[in-house]
Design a protein around this motif. Structure first.
Motif, PDB file in Angstrom:
ATOM      1  N   ARG B 144       0.792  -1.052  -0.049  1.00  0.00           N
ATOM      2  CA  ARG B 144       0.059  -0.134  -0.010  1.00  0.00           C
ATOM      3  C   ARG B 144       0.845   1.147   0.099  1.00  0.00           C
ATOM      4  NH1 ARG B 144      -4.301  -1.429   4.692  1.00  0.00           N
ATOM      5  NH2 ARG B 144      -4.799  -3.670   3.962  1.00  0.00           N
ATOM      6  N   ASN B 145       0.240   2.468  -0.388  1.00  0.00           N
ATOM      7  CA  ASN B 145       1.059   3.725  -0.168  1.00  0.00           C
ATOM      8  C   ASN B 145       0.998   3.935   1.485  1.00  0.00           C
ATOM      9  OD1 ASN B 145       2.075   6.175  -0.660  1.00  0.00           O
ATOM     10  ND2 ASN B 145       0.592   6.962  -1.906  1.00  0.00           N
ATOM     11  N   VAL B 146       2.103   4.441   1.770  1.00  0.00           N
ATOM     12  CA  VAL B 146       2.309   4.932   3.180  1.00  0.00           C
ATOM     13  C   VAL B 146       0.952   5.961   3.707  1.00  0.00           C
ATOM     14  CG1 VAL B 146       3.597   6.995   3.083  1.00  0.00           C
ATOM     15  CG2 VAL B 146       3.873   5.641   4.963  1.00  0.00           C
ATOM     16  N   SER B 147       0.677   5.874   4.874  1.00  0.00           N
ATOM     17  CA  SER B 147      -0.407   6.668   5.487  1.00  0.00           C
ATOM     18  C   SER B 147      -0.009   7.927   5.746  1.00  0.00           C
ATOM     19  CB  SER B 147      -1.126   6.176   6.802  1.00  0.00           C
ATOM     20  OG  SER B 147      -1.827   4.859   6.720  1.00  0.00           O
ATOM     21  N   VAL B 167       2.709  14.422   7.712  1.00  0.00           N
ATOM     22  CA  VAL B 167       3.738  13.398   8.338  1.00  0.00           C
ATOM     23  C   VAL B 167       3.144  12.282   7.738  1.00  0.00           C
ATOM     24  CG1 VAL B 167       4.029  14.312  10.407  1.00  0.00           C
ATOM     25  CG2 VAL B 167       2.086  12.881  10.378  1.00  0.00           C
ATOM     26  N   THR B 168       4.227  11.187   7.524  1.00  0.00           N
ATOM     27  CA  THR B 168       3.917   9.841   7.224  1.00  0.00           C
ATOM     28  C   THR B 168       3.898   9.147   8.671  1.00  0.00           C
ATOM     29  OG1 THR B 168       6.009   9.274   6.995  1.00  0.00           O
ATOM     30  CG2 THR B 168       5.057   9.687   5.047  1.00  0.00           C
ATOM     31  N   MET B 169       3.355   7.863   8.619  1.00  0.00           N
ATOM     32  CA  MET B 169       3.036   7.070   9.623  1.00  0.00           C
ATOM     33  C   MET B 169       3.525   5.595   9.382  1.00  0.00           C
ATOM     34  SD  MET B 169       1.478   4.518  11.648  1.00  0.00           S
ATOM     35  CE  MET B 169      -0.108   4.380  10.803  1.00  0.00           C
ATOM     36  N   ARG B 170       4.340   5.186  10.148  1.00  0.00           N
ATOM     37  CA  ARG B 170       4.604   3.605  10.148  1.00  0.00           C
ATOM     38  C   ARG B 170       4.598   3.030  11.510  1.00  0.00           C
ATOM     39  NH1 ARG B 170       7.562   6.843   7.211  1.00  0.00           N
ATOM     40  NH2 ARG B 170       7.588   6.477   4.853  1.00  0.00           N
ATOM     41  N   PRO B 171       4.005   2.048  11.654  1.00  0.00           N
ATOM     42  CA  PRO B 171       3.985   1.255  13.185  1.00  0.00           C
ATOM     43  C   PRO B 171       5.061   0.264  13.336  1.00  0.00           C
ATOM     44  CG  PRO B 171       2.292   0.008  11.529  1.00  0.00           C
ATOM     45  CD  PRO B 171       2.963   1.256  10.657  1.00  0.00           C
ATOM     46  N   PHE B 172       5.825   0.462  14.558  1.00  0.00           N
ATOM     47  CA  PHE B 172       6.546  -0.698  14.886  1.00  0.00           C
ATOM     48  C   PHE B 172       6.620  -1.093  16.320  1.00  0.00           C
ATOM     49  CE2 PHE B 172       8.859   2.077  11.553  1.00  0.00           C
ATOM     50  CZ  PHE B 172       9.353   1.405  10.719  1.00  0.00           C
ATOM     51  N   ALA B 209      -6.768   5.370  11.182  1.00  0.00           N
ATOM     52  CA  ALA B 209      -7.119   4.602  10.086  1.00  0.00           C
ATOM     53  C   ALA B 209      -7.862   5.300   8.857  1.00  0.00           C
ATOM     54  CB  ALA B 209      -8.629   3.752  10.597  1.00  0.00           C
ATOM     55  N   LYS B 210      -7.638   6.677   9.083  1.00  0.00           N
ATOM     56  CA  LYS B 210      -8.238   7.679   8.154  1.00  0.00           C
ATOM     57  C   LYS B 210      -7.345   8.745   7.739  1.00  0.00           C
ATOM     58  CE  LYS B 210     -13.110   7.169   9.383  1.00  0.00           C
ATOM     59  NZ  LYS B 210     -14.091   7.712  10.267  1.00  0.00           N
ATOM     60  N   PRO B 211      -6.189   8.369   6.937  1.00  0.00           N
ATOM     61  CA  PRO B 211      -5.102   9.143   6.522  1.00  0.00           C
ATOM     62  C   PRO B 211      -5.930  10.327   5.554  1.00  0.00           C
ATOM     63  CG  PRO B 211      -4.971   7.023   5.674  1.00  0.00           C
ATOM     64  CD  PRO B 211      -6.120   6.927   6.467  1.00  0.00           C
ATOM     65  N   GLU B 212      -5.260  11.398   5.338  1.00  0.00           N
ATOM     66  CA  GLU B 212      -5.648  12.493   4.459  1.00  0.00           C
ATOM     67  C   GLU B 212      -5.100  11.837   2.975  1.00  0.00           C
ATOM     68  OE1 GLU B 212      -4.721  14.284   7.589  1.00  0.00           O
ATOM     69  OE2 GLU B 212      -6.657  14.914   8.029  1.00  0.00           O
ATOM     70  N   TYR B 213      -3.883  11.380   3.065  1.00  0.00           N
ATOM     71  CA  TYR B 213      -3.301  11.205   1.874  1.00  0.00           C
ATOM     72  C   TYR B 213      -2.884   9.689   1.805  1.00  0.00           C
ATOM     73  CZ  TYR B 213      -2.843  16.050   1.863  1.00  0.00           C
ATOM     74  OH  TYR B 213      -3.084  17.400   2.041  1.00  0.00           O
ATOM     75  N   GLY B 214      -2.738   9.069   0.838  1.00  0.00           N
ATOM     76  CA  GLY B 214      -2.132   7.533   0.781  1.00  0.00           C
ATOM     77  C   GLY B 214      -3.280   6.674   1.542  1.00  0.00           C
ATOM     78  N   VAL B 232       4.841  15.883   1.439  1.00  0.00           N
ATOM     79  CA  VAL B 232       3.561  16.380   1.090  1.00  0.00           C
ATOM     80  C   VAL B 232       3.240  17.735   1.574  1.00  0.00           C
ATOM     81  CG1 VAL B 232       1.101  15.998   0.590  1.00  0.00           C
ATOM     82  CG2 VAL B 232       2.611  14.138   0.216  1.00  0.00           C
ATOM     83  N   THR B 233       3.961  18.020   2.456  1.00  0.00           N
ATOM     84  CA  THR B 233       3.945  19.540   3.332  1.00  0.00           C
ATOM     85  C   THR B 233       4.094  20.441   2.390  1.00  0.00           C
ATOM     86  OG1 THR B 233       4.920  18.306   5.337  1.00  0.00           O
ATOM     87  CG2 THR B 233       4.920  20.603   5.155  1.00  0.00           C
TER      88      THR B 233
END
Lengths: 267, 267
Positions: B144-147, B167-172, B209-214, B232-233
């Motif tokens: 998928r595209n990043v959130s 911002v982009t979000m990645r879970p770890f 769960a609801k990103p503005e982009y991606g 994207v900023t």
């Protein structure tokens, strides 16, 4: 080691060790002589020392070794010309067969040609680096000992030495937590980067308000608890190994050395 | 720039750009030619370019500038000898007066001697570094595209350019989040370290769960969401500034360069 440009620091350290040596200072060393390395201390009979050295090697984040003596040599010249490991720590824990039997302010009665001393780096070095970078440290602001917890993260065993990792906890707002990770990464000989953030229950900590060692330190709603491996970890392993005799510092009452914290930095 | 030892990579990049140039590839570039820098692109009339340059300078974490062209020069030799900014991006967003009016696969009709191109570093560079270090990246695993989320963290304005940080979000898992902070710290020209961890609501994100982009990317119970500033900023700042004409890449469809990700590393 500190040089002439650090003469004032070295004088302070020497005076403090003098007060410790003659028994007039027996307190906590947090915040004393900022800029100089303080160390965790473990003293063991020679026959146990080799296994403990391997334990340190296998668990470098909990047990970052910065000095090991020859048997019977009470001096620690690599960390300060005048340091006598038998007298220069404010208070010692004496363990027999893994049980804490006494707290004393010098160990001359326990010393023999058979004893080997280990000095391990300590989080006070990175606390100074965090303060210098403008971060606030809650336990220092509240004038408390840092909170310490036994986790469910097993250390790598060596012969009879085994046990779970003990961690210190410091709360930070998210951006400061990121900064703290960056800063402490530079200091592997002072436990380095945190080993956990944010989810105490995942590492076996049930209640942040009830540390096993040290004092309770509140975590605010907008803060993340950040956990670093702690030099109390080997004390747990010693309790498990049950050597006939083992002497450590009392947690929070450390060996103050002549080594600069900045000397421990890798970057 | 990549050297002879990276000839295979350079060939791949050239072939990909060829396919993009002739319109046969118009897709997302994530994971393509790993090892080479991909860039965010902003193209503006000269009279707006100076203010945008200052905006990048003031917001280096969101807008890490790696190339700026002379007016009317469509080539980007610092990033690849053959790169033509008018044709070498899979898909472009065309903004007029701050409104997205068209998505096109080349911009020759919009190009003039007045246009200035900016290329900004992109998180794909640090994603490659994270993968190489053995970390898993959920958006890649799920193809998928990043959130991406608009936060409440204001950027520093420059003339008419202003807006909140995306911002982009990645879970770890916590230990991997710590590692990810260390690794991305090395790459300031690819957004560097995260700007937030763990508490989305503190930066104005209500629903992960609801990103503005991606795309939406799930965060498991044992994971911490980690947030990096995003290229994207500037697209938000452009919507606010409302220049008569501005052209950007479509988020996720980046300029593939001949520069090595490792060239962006400071340590």
């Amino acid at each position: 080691m500190a040089n002439n440009q650090n003469a004032e620091l070295l004088d302070k350290a020497r005076l403090l060790r003098h007060d410790i040596r003659d028994g007039s200072f027996t307190g906590y060393t947090s915040g004393l002589v900022p800029g100089l390395v303080q160390g965790n201390v473990v003293i063991l009979p020679k026959v146990w020392a080799e296994d403990f050295l391997l334990y340190c090697y296998l668990n470098p984040v909990s047990c970052p070794l910065i000095s090991m003596s020859k048997p019977g040599d009470a001096m620690v010249p690599a960390l300060g010309a005048d340091i006598d490991i038998r007298t220069d720590i404010p208070q010692y824990n004496v363990f027999k067969d893994g049980e804490l039997v006494e707290q004393v302010t010098d160990i001359e009665q326990y010393w023999s040609d058979d004893m080997v001393s280990f000095v391990l780096g300590c989080s006070f070095s990175f606390e100074e680096a965090l303060l210098r970078a403008g971060l606030s440290i809650r336990n220092i602001d509240l004038d408390r000992n840092v909170s310490m917890f036994e986790t469910n993260i097993a250390t790598a065993p060596s012969a009879k030495f085994f046990g779970n990792t003990v961690v210190t906890m410091r709360p930070f707002k998210p951006a400061d937590a990121i900064r703290a990770i960056q800063i402490t990464t530079r200091l592997p000989k002072a436990h380095g980067a945190p080993i956990h953030i944010g989810m105490p229950n995942k590492i076996g900590i049930e209640d942040l308000a009830k540390p096993e060692y040290g004092d309770s330190v509140p975590v605010n709603d907008d803060e993340i608890p950040v956990f670093w491996a702690c030099g109390v970890t080997p004390q747990v392993a010693i309790r498990n190994a049950k050597p006939p005799l083992c002497i450590t510092h009392v947690p929070g009452k450390m060996l103050v050395t002549d080594k600069l914290n900045d000397e421990l930095a890798v970057l």
